[in-house]
Design a protein around this motif. Sequence first.
Motif, PDB file in Angstrom:
ATOM      1  N   THR A 266       6.046  -0.543  14.196  1.00 43.17           N
ATOM      2  CA  THR A 266       5.335  -0.304  12.937  1.00 43.17           C
ATOM      3  C   THR A 266       4.496   0.958  13.059  1.00 43.17           C
ATOM      4  N   PHE A 267       4.409   1.727  11.987  1.00 43.25           N
ATOM      5  CA  PHE A 267       3.565   2.918  12.013  1.00 43.25           C
ATOM      6  C   PHE A 267       2.738   3.002  10.739  1.00 43.25           C
ATOM      7  N   VAL A 268       1.610   3.700  10.834  1.00 38.19           N
ATOM      8  CA  VAL A 268       0.779   4.013   9.668  1.00 38.19           C
ATOM      9  C   VAL A 268       0.707   5.532   9.563  1.00 38.19           C
ATOM     10  N   ALA A 269       0.584   6.029   8.326  1.00 33.65           N
ATOM     11  CA  ALA A 269       0.647   7.485   8.120  1.00 33.65           C
ATOM     12  C   ALA A 269      -0.092   7.871   6.845  1.00 33.65           C
ATOM     13  N   PHE A 270      -0.263   9.177   6.649  1.00 27.57           N
ATOM     14  CA  PHE A 270      -0.771   9.829   5.437  1.00 27.57           C
ATOM     15  C   PHE A 270      -2.291   9.710   5.261  1.00 27.57           C
ATOM     16  N   GLY A 271      -2.898   8.597   5.631  1.00 27.40           N
ATOM     17  CA  GLY A 271      -4.348   8.455   5.456  1.00 27.40           C
ATOM     18  C   GLY A 271      -4.771   8.166   4.029  1.00 27.40           C
ATOM     19  N   HIS A 272      -3.841   8.196   3.110  1.00 29.07           N
ATOM     20  CA  HIS A 272      -4.083   7.788   1.721  1.00 29.07           C
ATOM     21  C   HIS A 272      -2.746   7.329   1.158  1.00 29.07           C
ATOM     22  N   ASP A 273      -2.763   6.868  -0.067  1.00 30.36           N
ATOM     23  CA  ASP A 273      -1.544   6.383  -0.693  1.00 30.36           C
ATOM     24  C   ASP A 273      -0.590   7.532  -1.006  1.00 30.36           C
ATOM     25  N   MET A 274       0.650   7.158  -1.320  1.00 28.64           N
ATOM     26  CA  MET A 274       1.622   8.115  -1.832  1.00 28.64           C
ATOM     27  C   MET A 274       1.718   7.944  -3.349  1.00 28.64           C
ATOM     28  N   PHE A 275       2.166   6.772  -3.797  1.00 29.03           N
ATOM     29  CA  PHE A 275       2.197   6.465  -5.229  1.00 29.03           C
ATOM     30  C   PHE A 275       1.324   5.257  -5.576  1.00 29.03           C
ATOM     31  N   LEU A 276       0.655   4.681  -4.576  1.00 31.52           N
ATOM     32  CA  LEU A 276      -0.216   3.526  -4.787  1.00 31.52           C
ATOM     33  C   LEU A 276       0.570   2.334  -5.336  1.00 31.52           C
ATOM     34  N   ASP A 277       1.812   2.193  -4.862  1.00 37.02           N
ATOM     35  CA  ASP A 277       2.712   1.163  -5.385  1.00 37.02           C
ATOM     36  C   ASP A 277       2.484  -0.222  -4.792  1.00 37.02           C
ATOM     37  N   GLY A 278       1.746  -0.318  -3.684  1.00 36.59           N
ATOM     38  CA  GLY A 278       1.644  -1.614  -3.016  1.00 36.59           C
ATOM     39  C   GLY A 278       2.904  -1.852  -2.208  1.00 36.59           C
ATOM     40  N   LYS A 279       3.693  -2.834  -2.629  1.00 33.16           N
ATOM     41  CA  LYS A 279       4.963  -3.077  -1.957  1.00 33.16           C
ATOM     42  C   LYS A 279       5.885  -1.897  -2.198  1.00 33.16           C
ATOM     43  N   GLY A 311      13.825   4.505   9.395  1.00 30.08           N
ATOM     44  CA  GLY A 311      13.020   3.328   9.066  1.00 30.08           C
ATOM     45  C   GLY A 311      12.759   3.249   7.576  1.00 30.08           C
ATOM     46  N   THR A 312      11.838   2.371   7.226  1.00 30.12           N
ATOM     47  CA  THR A 312      11.523   2.110   5.825  1.00 30.12           C
ATOM     48  C   THR A 312      10.021   2.097   5.615  1.00 30.12           C
ATOM     49  N   MET A 313       9.570   2.800   4.605  1.00 28.95           N
ATOM     50  CA  MET A 313       8.180   2.666   4.154  1.00 28.95           C
ATOM     51  C   MET A 313       8.088   1.360   3.372  1.00 28.95           C
ATOM     52  N   THR A 314       7.251   0.435   3.859  1.00 26.19           N
ATOM     53  CA  THR A 314       7.197  -0.908   3.276  1.00 26.19           C
ATOM     54  C   THR A 314       5.952  -1.163   2.439  1.00 26.19           C
ATOM     55  N   LYS A 315       4.874  -0.388   2.668  1.00 30.09           N
ATOM     56  CA  LYS A 315       3.644  -0.575   1.906  1.00 30.09           C
ATOM     57  C   LYS A 315       3.042   0.785   1.570  1.00 30.09           C
ATOM     58  N   ASP A 316       2.411   0.823   0.395  1.00 29.02           N
ATOM     59  CA  ASP A 316       1.827   2.066  -0.111  1.00 29.02           C
ATOM     60  C   ASP A 316       0.456   1.717  -0.687  1.00 29.02           C
ATOM     61  N   LEU A 317      -0.583   1.870   0.139  1.00 30.55           N
ATOM     62  CA  LEU A 317      -1.928   1.416  -0.220  1.00 30.55           C
ATOM     63  C   LEU A 317      -2.923   2.563  -0.110  1.00 30.55           C
ATOM     64  N   ARG A 318      -4.118   2.367  -0.622  1.00 31.87           N
ATOM     65  CA  ARG A 318      -5.087   3.455  -0.663  1.00 31.87           C
ATOM     66  C   ARG A 318      -5.420   4.023   0.719  1.00 31.87           C
ATOM     67  N   PRO A 319      -5.548   3.206   1.783  1.00 28.66           N
ATOM     68  CA  PRO A 319      -5.854   3.808   3.091  1.00 28.66           C
ATOM     69  C   PRO A 319      -4.671   4.496   3.751  1.00 28.66           C
ATOM     70  N   GLY A 320      -3.459   4.292   3.265  1.00 30.06           N
ATOM     71  CA  GLY A 320      -2.309   4.927   3.884  1.00 30.06           C
ATOM     72  C   GLY A 320      -1.035   4.158   3.607  1.00 30.06           C
ATOM     73  N   ILE A 321       0.058   4.636   4.220  1.00 27.33           N
ATOM     74  CA  ILE A 321       1.346   3.962   4.063  1.00 27.33           C
ATOM     75  C   ILE A 321       1.700   3.262   5.367  1.00 27.33           C
ATOM     76  N   VAL A 322       2.541   2.226   5.258  1.00 28.21           N
ATOM     77  CA  VAL A 322       3.013   1.470   6.413  1.00 28.21           C
ATOM     78  C   VAL A 322       4.524   1.562   6.446  1.00 28.21           C
ATOM     79  N   GLY A 323       5.094   1.746   7.638  1.00 25.61           N
ATOM     80  CA  GLY A 323       6.541   1.801   7.773  1.00 25.61           C
ATOM     81  C   GLY A 323       7.035   0.966   8.923  1.00 25.61           C
ATOM     82  N   GLU A 324       8.305   0.563   8.830  1.00 25.80           N
ATOM     83  CA  GLU A 324       8.960  -0.207   9.890  1.00 25.80           C
ATOM     84  C   GLU A 324      10.116   0.623  10.428  1.00 25.80           C
TER      85      GLU A 324
END
Length: 684
Positions: A266-279, A311-324
């Motif tokens: 799992t990785f975290v990136a960007f430090g902020h959202d991309m589109f703020l989509d959540g899932k 991999g896949t970006m699985t979450k898009d939240l205000r603190p950053g994005i999450v990928g698998e």
Amino acid sequence: MKRHFVIVFIALAILLQFGCSQDTEQHEVENPTIADVSNVFNKAPLVGEVVLEPMYEAEVSRLATKTRVEVITVIEGTSKVAFEAEFRRIQPIGFGFPLYECIITDESVTAMGGLAQGMSGSPVGPPGRVFGALAYGDAWAKAPYRFWVTPIEAMEATINHTTFGEFLNPPAAPGAGVNATFTKVKTPVTISGVDNNRLNQLSSHLSGTQFDAVEFFSRIGGAPAAPPANATLQLSAGDMIGVAIATGDVVNSMGFGTVTQVYDGTFVAFGHDMFLDGKASLPVYRAVVDGIVPNTRIAYKSASAYGNPIGTMTKDLRPGIVGELGKLPDMIPVTVYYQPVNSPGPIQKNHEVAYGQEWAIPIVVAATLDSIRMEVNPSTIEANVAVSFKETDTVYTESFRTITPDPFESVLANVDIIVKSFSHILYNGAGRATIDEIKVSLIDIPNILHTEITDIHVVSEIKQGEEATFVVEMLPHWSAAGRSRKMYREVKLRIPENFIPGPARLAVTSATTFGFNPFGIPFAPSPESLDELIYQLKDGQYDKGLVLVTLAALEEEPEVLDPEIEDLFASFFEQFFATLFENLPDPEIGEDGEQPENGELPEDGELPEDGEMPEDGELPEDGELPEDGEMPEDSEPQVEPKGPPPVPITGLPFIVNRFIVTGNTEIKVEVQPIEPIIEDGVVE
């Protein structure tokens, strides 16, 4: 329910619905040049995988002001470097979590222009440590360049955060002016296949807070390329990645940013959202940086994705994005067929769009049309859209015809409405709709296929129980006109035997006169399933060449409409609507888009000839009443048999194939009664 049709039919002529909004403006970079970082940035690249130990807020709070920290990022190629900065203070009020304020002190970075979009997510902390990701910078940046860091614990919290999309369990659906002294170090999103003269149109189309954390750039290329030499598919802190929105033959759209930290797979990136989509569910690629592109406001990294998704970006939240890592997402196939009129066959282009980014489908279709067309000229576009779903075998098809000075905008808007009917959760309340595939067929006609109704001519006598012939006169656009300059359509209307004789109004009206579809069911109940939604949307479609001919009796209208007559009006419109939609042609994908030549309703689509008087409704043989009008005393009261009620309105529809028809006209006519046949003094 029937009576609503009368009210609605009258009201439809004065209703209009049209909306648009423009909230934000995207910035266009003209003739960007890539900075020669080799002459400016002379730091040695970091060797091997970068491993950083997390530093949390309790420990950060003990750092002294001006403590030296490092920012790890990619400046050119795929090699990571560390440049120097200073920690200044903790800002306790951020976005539900604190932000760490820092200043760039590295002169080589200052010489390049300071912060650059695409640096967001770059890990920041003392050497060997990471306390967060570079995420925000001064809105109007000048040296010394100040930036703010999203804490690593806020980003780690996103890994186990449950998104609304996971509660609802559909694919994430796609969803101004206070000036701030700070801004997100935005994720540069590149779109290939879009000419720079389209950027203002796309800016208007993509306005909204959903795109607050990204900035769109039109670029050449953009499709994932072959991996550079010695490239690795593994990720570590500071690596550059690309997140794909759409890939394909013409349009490729990628968002680029930096990995902050990796936790096993799992990785975290960007430090902020991309589109703020959540899932989220977007493919992730490794990326290479080609250099820094200067900008009057803030520079950005020129980056390209390479290889296959990792991999896949699985979450898009205000603190950053999450990928698998290792997990690859499903994509939506989007096939576009473009065919100039009279060409031997369509040109086919194939794309894939990420789930949750259905807003990009109209852009893919319109940009594909624009790139193949190679010019901006007025034309008539005939389109057919076919949407299939994972939840049902029913395929939704919708055709539209548009006359426009710029087909790009028209196709963009029409396809957007169709896609949103299913993908936008606020528009679709009927059931989960996971788009499985979309096919769009576009036929480009250089003529302006528009014609205006100008007159109607009565050819034969209008009589109860007989067929009347009318000729509708229309004036087409000069580019579609023949030698006579006018168009004529012969219309044969069967007049019911019980139609009210006397003065009547003969009217010819185009469906487009109402400004929108007047033939849908205005008071239909909300659909309970996806299949019902598909049926209801199909039921509301109409051809813009549709014309309605009506003959209505001109009687003095009472203050309150007789319920029996009102029911007759409603019954007529119900039969008319049902007959219309059962018989209108439904063009198939990949066909030439022509409507059948016999686009009019078949003979069995006319109103039933049920207007005859029943046999027992005839007058008595002697046919005469006493002179004083009274019944003889010795006779029993006679009840006059009730025949069919009078018909106050009749009509039929027809289609002017491939044209958009506008306008209306009407004339007053006289409906002649049936002449009685008298044999042996008996009226038959």
